[in-house]
Motif scaffolding. Structure first.
Motif, PDB file in Angstrom:
ATOM      1  N   TRP A  90       0.949  -1.120   0.004  1.00  0.00           N
ATOM      2  CA  TRP A  90       0.034   0.096  -0.016  1.00  0.00           C
ATOM      3  C   TRP A  90       0.945   1.182  -0.004  1.00  0.00           C
ATOM      4  O   TRP A  90       0.456   2.371  -0.670  1.00  0.00           O
ATOM      5  N   TYR A  91       1.874   1.178   0.728  1.00  0.00           N
ATOM      6  CA  TYR A  91       2.972   2.556   0.741  1.00  0.00           C
ATOM      7  C   TYR A  91       3.391   2.645  -0.713  1.00  0.00           C
ATOM      8  O   TYR A  91       3.642   3.847  -0.915  1.00  0.00           O
ATOM      9  N   SER A  92       3.789   1.789  -1.362  1.00  0.00           N
ATOM     10  CA  SER A  92       4.458   1.821  -2.443  1.00  0.00           C
ATOM     11  C   SER A  92       3.413   2.206  -3.689  1.00  0.00           C
ATOM     12  O   SER A  92       3.706   2.873  -4.684  1.00  0.00           O
ATOM     13  N   GLU A  93       2.366   1.366  -3.790  1.00  0.00           N
ATOM     14  CA  GLU A  93       1.090   1.577  -4.940  1.00  0.00           C
ATOM     15  C   GLU A  93       0.067   2.419  -4.440  1.00  0.00           C
ATOM     16  O   GLU A  93      -0.575   2.611  -5.288  1.00  0.00           O
ATOM     17  N   ARG A  94      -0.107   2.637  -3.272  1.00  0.00           N
ATOM     18  CA  ARG A  94      -1.408   3.425  -2.701  1.00  0.00           C
ATOM     19  C   ARG A  94      -2.717   2.802  -3.013  1.00  0.00           C
ATOM     20  O   ARG A  94      -3.463   3.417  -3.356  1.00  0.00           O
ATOM     21  N   ARG A  95      -2.360   1.350  -2.807  1.00  0.00           N
ATOM     22  CA  ARG A  95      -3.779   0.663  -3.088  1.00  0.00           C
ATOM     23  C   ARG A  95      -3.919  -0.596  -2.310  1.00  0.00           C
ATOM     24  O   ARG A  95      -2.481  -1.151  -2.127  1.00  0.00           O
ATOM     25  N   TRP A  96      -4.689  -1.312  -1.787  1.00  0.00           N
ATOM     26  CA  TRP A  96      -4.734  -2.374  -0.734  1.00  0.00           C
ATOM     27  C   TRP A  96      -4.715  -3.551  -1.752  1.00  0.00           C
ATOM     28  O   TRP A  96      -5.380  -3.652  -2.642  1.00  0.00           O
ATOM     29  N   ASP A  97      -3.922  -4.610  -1.453  1.00  0.00           N
ATOM     30  CA  ASP A  97      -4.076  -5.837  -2.182  1.00  0.00           C
ATOM     31  C   ASP A  97      -4.040  -6.834  -1.281  1.00  0.00           C
ATOM     32  O   ASP A  97      -2.787  -7.184  -0.845  1.00  0.00           O
ATOM     33  N   ALA A  98      -5.073  -7.588  -0.751  1.00  0.00           N
ATOM     34  CA  ALA A  98      -4.992  -8.652   0.105  1.00  0.00           C
ATOM     35  C   ALA A  98      -4.177 -10.017  -0.419  1.00  0.00           C
ATOM     36  O   ALA A  98      -3.802 -10.887   0.335  1.00  0.00           O
ATOM     37  N   THR A  99      -4.041 -10.020  -1.592  1.00  0.00           N
ATOM     38  CA  THR A  99      -3.551 -11.124  -2.040  1.00  0.00           C
ATOM     39  C   THR A  99      -1.784 -11.174  -1.870  1.00  0.00           C
ATOM     40  O   THR A  99      -1.415 -12.218  -1.729  1.00  0.00           O
ATOM     41  N   ARG A 100      -1.450 -10.143  -1.328  1.00  0.00           N
ATOM     42  CA  ARG A 100      -0.254 -10.145  -0.634  1.00  0.00           C
ATOM     43  C   ARG A 100       0.353 -10.865   0.660  1.00  0.00           C
ATOM     44  O   ARG A 100       1.163 -11.111   0.761  1.00  0.00           O
ATOM     45  N   LEU A 101      -0.917 -11.369   1.112  1.00  0.00           N
ATOM     46  CA  LEU A 101      -0.869 -12.050   2.226  1.00  0.00           C
ATOM     47  C   LEU A 101      -0.451 -13.650   1.899  1.00  0.00           C
ATOM     48  O   LEU A 101       0.098 -14.242   2.887  1.00  0.00           O
ATOM     49  N   ILE A 102      -0.623 -14.049   0.680  1.00  0.00           N
ATOM     50  CA  ILE A 102      -0.229 -15.280   0.387  1.00  0.00           C
ATOM     51  C   ILE A 102       0.888 -15.446  -0.977  1.00  0.00           C
ATOM     52  O   ILE A 102       1.262 -16.232  -1.614  1.00  0.00           O
ATOM     53  N   GLY A 103       1.106 -14.086  -1.301  1.00  0.00           N
ATOM     54  CA  GLY A 103       2.099 -13.932  -2.466  1.00  0.00           C
ATOM     55  C   GLY A 103       3.404 -14.134  -2.362  1.00  0.00           C
ATOM     56  O   GLY A 103       3.769 -13.616  -1.173  1.00  0.00           O
ATOM     57  N   SER A 104       4.325 -14.261  -3.215  1.00  0.00           N
ATOM     58  CA  SER A 104       5.497 -14.463  -3.054  1.00  0.00           C
ATOM     59  C   SER A 104       6.209 -12.980  -3.499  1.00  0.00           C
ATOM     60  O   SER A 104       5.421 -12.115  -4.006  1.00  0.00           O
ATOM     61  N   GLY A 105       7.350 -12.480  -3.232  1.00  0.00           N
ATOM     62  CA  GLY A 105       7.919 -11.340  -3.596  1.00  0.00           C
ATOM     63  C   GLY A 105       7.408 -10.178  -2.690  1.00  0.00           C
ATOM     64  O   GLY A 105       6.499 -10.543  -1.725  1.00  0.00           O
ATOM     65  N   GLY A 106       7.957  -9.154  -2.580  1.00  0.00           N
ATOM     66  CA  GLY A 106       7.443  -8.011  -2.054  1.00  0.00           C
ATOM     67  C   GLY A 106       8.545  -7.727  -0.764  1.00  0.00           C
ATOM     68  O   GLY A 106       9.368  -8.681  -0.438  1.00  0.00           O
ATOM     69  N   MET A 107       8.176  -6.704  -0.089  1.00  0.00           N
ATOM     70  CA  MET A 107       8.886  -6.232   1.157  1.00  0.00           C
ATOM     71  C   MET A 107       8.043  -6.683   2.191  1.00  0.00           C
ATOM     72  O   MET A 107       6.860  -6.334   2.448  1.00  0.00           O
ATOM     73  N   PRO A 108       8.762  -7.243   3.438  1.00  0.00           N
ATOM     74  CA  PRO A 108      10.135  -7.910   3.200  1.00  0.00           C
ATOM     75  C   PRO A 108      10.134  -9.258   2.811  1.00  0.00           C
ATOM     76  O   PRO A 108       8.777  -9.741   2.544  1.00  0.00           O
ATOM     77  N   SER A 109      11.145 -10.096   2.813  1.00  0.00           N
ATOM     78  CA  SER A 109      11.219 -11.399   2.044  1.00  0.00           C
ATOM     79  C   SER A 109      10.599 -12.321   3.438  1.00  0.00           C
ATOM     80  O   SER A 109      11.465 -12.347   4.304  1.00  0.00           O
ATOM     81  N   SER A 110       9.550 -12.850   3.008  1.00  0.00           N
ATOM     82  CA  SER A 110       9.181 -14.070   4.256  1.00  0.00           C
ATOM     83  C   SER A 110      10.127 -15.029   4.203  1.00  0.00           C
ATOM     84  O   SER A 110      10.022 -15.711   5.206  1.00  0.00           O
TER      85      SER A 110
END
Length: 228
Positions: free
Chosen positions: A106-126
């Motif tokens: 949200w901070y980088s794209e200014r929109r919410w995306d719930a799929t980031r909860l289960i997706g790979s990539g992004g900040m930080p590396s899970s």
């Protein structure tokens, strides 16, 4: 030998019928474990095999009638996982990192995306956070001189290298291929191919933040379990 096996299996059945629980089944399996060890030892002595005698003795020592171990024992299964500090640290770090991805996206794209909860990539590396938390907790509980810590450290380095190397470039290649596919004519055989997933790897910064998160979570969980 067949008579002894039937007797041991009967003991397993009686234990289950008596307790009606997995713990009773574990006691029966433990009895069978002990009997098999004695059978192997008797056979090894008959053959005068010192090596097999040692193996059989170690096998029998693992069976404790008063405290059966293994997955069905009191310290096995899900009960064992709850008391496993490094495992708890790894899961906690992974979950925290995945949740943080929603807010960093949200901070980088200014929109919410719930799929980031289960997706790979992004900040930080899970993935990095998970393995580093595991390694850190092992270091706190068992010491940095233990073999388990060495395995965890090497495993963590491989995962971090893979995340910022192979997976990162694979994601970039997927982005390029997606752009090429969109430029193809409609009658091209691969023009209707589903877009490839391009959020696979992590930048060095994302890996670094994931490692820092893992160290913090692993240390906190490790110290908590150390006190217990």
């Amino acid at each position: 030998m067949i008579r002894g096996l039937c007797s041991a299996l009967t003991t397993v059945q009686e234990r289950v019928a008596y307790s009606g629980s997995l713990e009773g089944f574990a006691l029966g399996v433990n009895r069978l474990h002990s009997w098999l060890g004695h059978a192997v030892l008797d056979d090894a002595q008959a053959r005068n095999s010192t090596a097999f005698q040692r193996v059989a003795t170690d096998f029998m020592m693992e069976a404790d009638p008063d405290n059966p171990g293994g997955f069905l024992g009191p310290s096995g299964g899900f009960k064992g996982l709850i008391h496993n500090g490094p495992c708890i640290a790894a899961v906690a770090a992974f979950v925290i990192a995945q949740v943080l991805k929603v807010f960093t996206y949200w901070y980088s794209e200014r929109r919410w995306d719930a799929t980031r909860l289960i997706g790979s990539g992004g900040m930080p590396s899970s993935h990095t956070g998970c393995v580093v938390a595991l390694t850190t907790a092992i270091g706190v509980l068992n010491g940095t001189s233990s073999e388990a810590f060495a395995v965890g450290l090497v495993f963590s380095l491989v995962v971090m290298y893979d995340a910022s190397g192979v997976r990162l470039h694979a994601g970039r290649q997927a982005s390029v291929l997606n752009m090429i596919i969109t430029e193809l004519p409609p009658d091209h055989p691969v023009s209707d191919t589903r877009p490839l997933r391009d959020t696979l790897g992590h930048t060095p910064l994302q890996v670094t933040v994931g490692a820092m998160l893992g160290m913090v979570v692993g240390y906190i969980v490790g110290v908590t379990y150390l006190k217990n």
